[in-house]
Design an enzyme around this catalytic site. Sequence first.
Site, mmCIF file in Angstrom:
data_model
loop_
_atom_site.group_PDB
_atom_site.id
_atom_site.type_symbol
_atom_site.label_atom_id
_atom_site.label_comp_id
_atom_site.label_asym_id
_atom_site.label_seq_id
_atom_site.Cartn_x
_atom_site.Cartn_y
_atom_site.Cartn_z
ATOM 1 C CB VAL A 1 21.612 90.382 43.874
ATOM 2 C CG1 VAL A 1 20.452 89.430 43.586
ATOM 3 C CG2 VAL A 1 22.072 90.235 45.322
ATOM 4 N N PRO A 2 22.768 89.374 40.577
ATOM 5 C CG PRO A 2 23.700 87.499 39.527
ATOM 6 C CD PRO A 2 23.488 88.125 40.876
ATOM 7 C CB CYS A 3 17.962 90.904 39.140
ATOM 8 S SG CYS A 3 18.420 92.645 39.280
ATOM 9 C CG HIS A 4 22.593 91.418 34.920
ATOM 10 N ND1 HIS A 4 23.134 91.583 36.171
ATOM 11 C CD2 HIS A 4 23.472 90.660 34.215
ATOM 12 C CE1 HIS A 4 24.298 90.956 36.232
ATOM 13 N NE2 HIS A 4 24.523 90.388 35.061
ATOM 14 N NE ARG A 5 25.170 86.798 35.730
ATOM 15 C CZ ARG A 5 26.121 86.486 36.600
ATOM 16 N NH1 ARG A 5 25.906 85.542 37.503
ATOM 17 N NH2 ARG A 5 27.290 87.109 36.570
#
Length: 285
Positions: free
Chosen positions: A248-252
């Site tokens: 889940v790419p919350c770094h984006r």
Amino acid sequence: MTTPTDDALERVRLALEKDEAPADLASLAAIAGLSPTHLQRAFRRRFGVSPAEYARERRFGQLREALRKGAAVTDAVYDAGFGSGSRVYEESDRRLGMTPASYRAGGAGASIRYTTTATPLGQLLVATTSRGICSVTLGADDAELEARLAGEFPLAERERVDAGREEWLDAVIDRVAHDLGWSDRDAPAMPPFDVAATAFQWRVWDALIRIPRGETLSYGELAAKLGVPKAARAIGRACGSNKLALLVPCHRIIREDGSLGGWRWGLEIKRQLLATERGMSAAQG
């Protein structure tokens, strides 16, 4: 600058935070000075959930905290404002990840298998229950990662398995390696997830997965895409509760001013990760 509607919605939110919060929409509408229909729409647009969902998530938050502190299950259920214990048990798998009794006991009865592997971003831990992937975290070393896993469920049965011994764990590692250009092997199918979350958190996480690799959105931009333009803070809380790093790419998600902001697994890793994704996107485009 706040509007009269903003002030009305905040009065309702504060009322819902009280232990004796009104349960019906008509009473909340009276507090807001709005019609029930208008309140329902405006509250969901502002906070991402309905007033009833907000109250329910608050009660489950109280229940979770009480159970962690060792309160008796029955006491915790009723002190959190639930009139029926049966309803709690019906929803507990989704919201707590297990029954209240097991959650209170630090995960006693739950079986978790995990492994770690070295990556260009640091050590990666992947953990699974019999129902799906429950944790993907990054850290400096195995000791840090294992301590974090043990801290959430200290009494769960935790078993470390070697690479190649657990299909779901291997699938996640292979998928991450493929998606970040560390491996040329085909990406395997993603295993199911077993993570307790609210409906709004799942909405946010699903939207994060849909952000194309190499691109970013601000909290406000993602809130607008979800149709809740004033819920940027709620978006931030959903990102902060993500237990599935990289999947889940919350770094984006970045700040409104374009700066990277924070990331629970480290700002430098976030910077490196975004640079890697931008490079891959440019090479493919």
